[in-house]
Design a protein around this motif. Structure first.
Motif, PDB file in Angstrom:
ATOM      1  N   CYS A  18       0.836  -1.204   0.000  1.00 55.11           N
ATOM      2  CA  CYS A  18       0.000   0.000   0.000  1.00 55.11           C
ATOM      3  C   CYS A  18       0.873   1.257   0.000  1.00 55.11           C
ATOM      4  O   CYS A  18       1.659   1.478   0.932  1.00 55.11           O
ATOM      5  N   PRO A  19       0.762   2.100  -1.013  1.00 47.46           N
ATOM      6  CA  PRO A  19       1.645   3.277  -1.119  1.00 47.46           C
ATOM      7  C   PRO A  19       1.509   4.258   0.033  1.00 47.46           C
ATOM      8  O   PRO A  19       2.482   4.925   0.400  1.00 47.46           O
ATOM      9  N   THR A  20       0.315   4.380   0.586  1.00 47.13           N
ATOM     10  CA  THR A  20       0.079   5.393   1.620  1.00 47.13           C
ATOM     11  C   THR A  20       0.034   4.814   3.023  1.00 47.13           C
ATOM     12  O   THR A  20      -0.229   5.549   3.977  1.00 47.13           O
ATOM     13  N   GLY A  21       0.265   3.516   3.165  1.00 47.15           N
ATOM     14  CA  GLY A  21       0.228   2.906   4.483  1.00 47.15           C
ATOM     15  C   GLY A  21      -1.167   2.863   5.081  1.00 47.15           C
ATOM     16  O   GLY A  21      -1.327   2.935   6.300  1.00 47.15           O
ATOM     17  N   ALA A  22      -2.171   2.746   4.234  1.00 45.84           N
ATOM     18  CA  ALA A  22      -3.554   2.733   4.726  1.00 45.84           C
ATOM     19  C   ALA A  22      -3.909   1.426   5.416  1.00 45.84           C
ATOM     20  O   ALA A  22      -4.812   1.394   6.254  1.00 45.84           O
ATOM     21  N   LEU A  23      -3.232   0.347   5.051  1.00 45.59           N
ATOM     22  CA  LEU A  23      -3.506  -0.957   5.657  1.00 45.59           C
ATOM     23  C   LEU A  23      -2.587  -1.132   6.858  1.00 45.59           C
ATOM     24  O   LEU A  23      -1.364  -1.171   6.720  1.00 45.59           O
ATOM     25  N   LEU A  24      -3.202  -1.247   8.032  1.00 45.77           N
ATOM     26  CA  LEU A  24      -2.449  -1.185   9.282  1.00 45.77           C
ATOM     27  C   LEU A  24      -2.232  -2.554   9.922  1.00 45.77           C
ATOM     28  O   LEU A  24      -1.797  -2.644  11.065  1.00 45.77           O
ATOM     29  N   GLY A  25      -2.531  -3.615   9.202  1.00 40.76           N
ATOM     30  CA  GLY A  25      -2.354  -4.944   9.779  1.00 40.76           C
ATOM     31  C   GLY A  25      -3.595  -5.396  10.511  1.00 40.76           C
ATOM     32  O   GLY A  25      -4.721  -5.163  10.064  1.00 40.76           O
ATOM     33  N   ARG A  26      -3.400  -6.009  11.690  1.00 45.28           N
ATOM     34  CA  ARG A  26      -4.529  -6.546  12.459  1.00 45.28           C
ATOM     35  C   ARG A  26      -4.476  -6.045  13.893  1.00 45.28           C
ATOM     36  O   ARG A  26      -3.384  -5.783  14.431  1.00 45.28           O
ATOM     37  N   ASP A  27      -5.654  -5.918  14.493  1.00 47.29           N
ATOM     38  CA  ASP A  27      -5.708  -5.498  15.882  1.00 47.29           C
ATOM     39  C   ASP A  27      -5.530  -6.704  16.797  1.00 47.29           C
ATOM     40  O   ASP A  27      -5.265  -7.821  16.338  1.00 47.29           O
ATOM     41  N   GLU A  28      -5.704  -6.485  18.097  1.00 51.87           N
ATOM     42  CA  GLU A  28      -5.459  -7.555  19.071  1.00 51.87           C
ATOM     43  C   GLU A  28      -6.415  -8.723  18.935  1.00 51.87           C
ATOM     44  O   GLU A  28      -6.137  -9.830  19.395  1.00 51.87           O
ATOM     45  N   THR A  29      -7.546  -8.513  18.273  1.00 53.23           N
ATOM     46  CA  THR A  29      -8.511  -9.603  18.078  1.00 53.23           C
ATOM     47  C   THR A  29      -8.266 -10.343  16.763  1.00 53.23           C
ATOM     48  O   THR A  29      -8.953 -11.316  16.465  1.00 53.23           O
ATOM     49  N   GLY A  30      -7.319  -9.836  15.965  1.00 53.24           N
ATOM     50  CA  GLY A  30      -7.055 -10.460  14.677  1.00 53.24           C
ATOM     51  C   GLY A  30      -7.823  -9.838  13.521  1.00 53.24           C
ATOM     52  O   GLY A  30      -7.667 -10.259  12.373  1.00 53.24           O
ATOM     53  N   ALA A  31      -8.655  -8.839  13.812  1.00 53.20           N
ATOM     54  CA  ALA A  31      -9.440  -8.200  12.762  1.00 53.20           C
ATOM     55  C   ALA A  31      -8.556  -7.246  11.950  1.00 53.20           C
ATOM     56  O   ALA A  31      -7.713  -6.550  12.516  1.00 53.20           O
ATOM     57  N   PRO A  32      -8.738  -7.217  10.622  1.00 53.54           N
ATOM     58  CA  PRO A  32      -7.932  -6.299   9.793  1.00 53.54           C
ATOM     59  C   PRO A  32      -8.287  -4.850  10.103  1.00 53.54           C
ATOM     60  O   PRO A  32      -9.444  -4.521  10.382  1.00 53.54           O
ATOM     61  N   VAL A  33      -7.290  -3.981  10.029  1.00 45.72           N
ATOM     62  CA  VAL A  33      -7.472  -2.567  10.341  1.00 45.72           C
ATOM     63  C   VAL A  33      -7.023  -1.733   9.144  1.00 45.72           C
ATOM     64  O   VAL A  33      -5.943  -1.957   8.587  1.00 45.72           O
ATOM     65  N   ILE A  34      -7.862  -0.782   8.754  1.00 50.20           N
ATOM     66  CA  ILE A  34      -7.527   0.122   7.654  1.00 50.20           C
ATOM     67  C   ILE A  34      -7.857   1.559   8.057  1.00 50.20           C
ATOM     68  O   ILE A  34      -8.869   1.817   8.718  1.00 50.20           O
ATOM     69  N   ASP A  35      -6.966   2.454   7.702  1.00 55.32           N
ATOM     70  CA  ASP A  35      -7.231   3.877   7.859  1.00 55.32           C
ATOM     71  C   ASP A  35      -7.740   4.363   6.502  1.00 55.32           C
ATOM     72  O   ASP A  35      -6.955   4.673   5.606  1.00 55.32           O
ATOM     73  N   ALA A  36      -9.054   4.410   6.355  1.00 55.93           N
ATOM     74  CA  ALA A  36      -9.657   4.723   5.052  1.00 55.93           C
ATOM     75  C   ALA A  36      -9.273   6.106   4.555  1.00 55.93           C
ATOM     76  O   ALA A  36      -9.240   6.345   3.343  1.00 55.93           O
ATOM     77  N   THR A  37      -8.945   7.028   5.457  1.00 49.32           N
ATOM     78  CA  THR A  37      -8.616   8.385   5.030  1.00 49.32           C
ATOM     79  C   THR A  37      -7.253   8.463   4.344  1.00 49.32           C
ATOM     80  O   THR A  37      -6.914   9.489   3.762  1.00 49.32           O
ATOM     81  N   ARG A  38      -6.474   7.378   4.424  1.00 45.29           N
ATOM     82  CA  ARG A  38      -5.186   7.325   3.735  1.00 45.29           C
ATOM     83  C   ARG A  38      -5.265   6.545   2.419  1.00 45.29           C
ATOM     84  O   ARG A  38      -4.311   6.528   1.648  1.00 45.29           O
ATOM     85  N   CYS A  39      -6.390   5.898   2.184  1.00 45.57           N
ATOM     86  CA  CYS A  39      -6.550   5.022   1.026  1.00 45.57           C
ATOM     87  C   CYS A  39      -6.657   5.854  -0.259  1.00 45.57           C
ATOM     88  O   CYS A  39      -7.427   6.812  -0.331  1.00 45.57           O
ATOM     89  N   ILE A  40      -5.902   5.478  -1.287  1.00 44.19           N
ATOM     90  CA  ILE A  40      -5.928   6.230  -2.543  1.00 44.19           C
ATOM     91  C   ILE A  40      -7.314   6.185  -3.177  1.00 44.19           C
ATOM     92  O   ILE A  40      -7.748   7.160  -3.803  1.00 44.19           O
TER      93      ILE A  40
END
Length: 208
Positions: A18-40
């Motif tokens: 991801c060019p802007t680092g919008a995909l942040l991996g997973r939280d403590e529960t294993g759920a995927p985390v995304i910062d949509a405001t950084r998504c192209i």
């Protein structure tokens, strides 16, 4: 219906790409985390105001959306490309250039994007995106066009601001002169801020 169980395992291909680092991996529960405001995709389609300057170089040549995360996904590599005509790129899009799109007026917009998802970005958004892409080309041959659009009366402040940024990215004497002219005649506070930031790039370059 519940979402299908994740099959990512330890794969982080999309996070890494991801060019802007919008995909942040997973939280403590294993759920995927995304910062949509950084998504192209968000920035070029849903965002109606200025695209934050820090993300503009990372947009590269993407006018509308991104999908890098889908392209690099190992699961998607197994999918067969569709032959459904509904999902094929329209022929006229294959030759449409960012410079042409920057100059689109409402009739052009209607002709090209009727019944297309690209209308979601609206005409000012598409022209804004085109200015960013032109700035990312570092092609000085675009400077005369950018200058005309920046100094003309037909362009919206949102687009003028991104044109100023593009001139700062491209650089050169002609771009510097255009920004100087614009700084003396521009009245919109947002555009003036973009012009100021673009002119600072020239000042910084002198100290490299």
């Amino acid at each position: 219906a519940p979402c299908e169980e994740t099959r990512c395992g330890t794969c982080t291909a999309c996070v890494d790409a991801c060019p802007t680092g919008a995909l942040l991996g997973r939280d403590e529960t294993g759920a995927p985390v995304i910062d949509a405001t950084r998504c192209i995709a968000y920035l070029t389609i849903e965002q109606k105001g200025p695209i934050p300057r820090e993300f503009r170089p990372k947009i590269g040549n993407r006018i509308f959306g991104c999908d890098i995360c889908q392209v690099v996904c190992p699961w998607n590599s197994k999918a067969e490309p569709t032959t459904d005509p509904v999902f094929q790129t329209r022929e006229k899009y294959l030759t449409l250039t960012p410079r042409e799109l920057l100059c689109f007026e409402l009739p052009d917009y209607v002709e090209y994007f009727s019944k297309s998802a690209m209308k979601r970005a609206k005409l000012p958004g598409l022209r804004r995106n085109a200015a960013v892409v032109i700035g990312n080309t570092d092609d000085a041959s675009a400077t005369p066009l950018l200058t005309r659009r920046l100094l003309g009366e037909e362009e919206l402040p949102l687009v003028r601001g991104h044109i100023a940024w593009a001139l700062g990215q491209i650089g050169g004497d002609a771009a510097r002169d255009a920004l100087e002219q614009a700084s003396q005649r521009e009245e919109d506070s947002y555009v003036l801020e973009e012009i100021r930031a673009a002119r600072l790039r020239f000042a910084d370059a002198l100290h490299i």
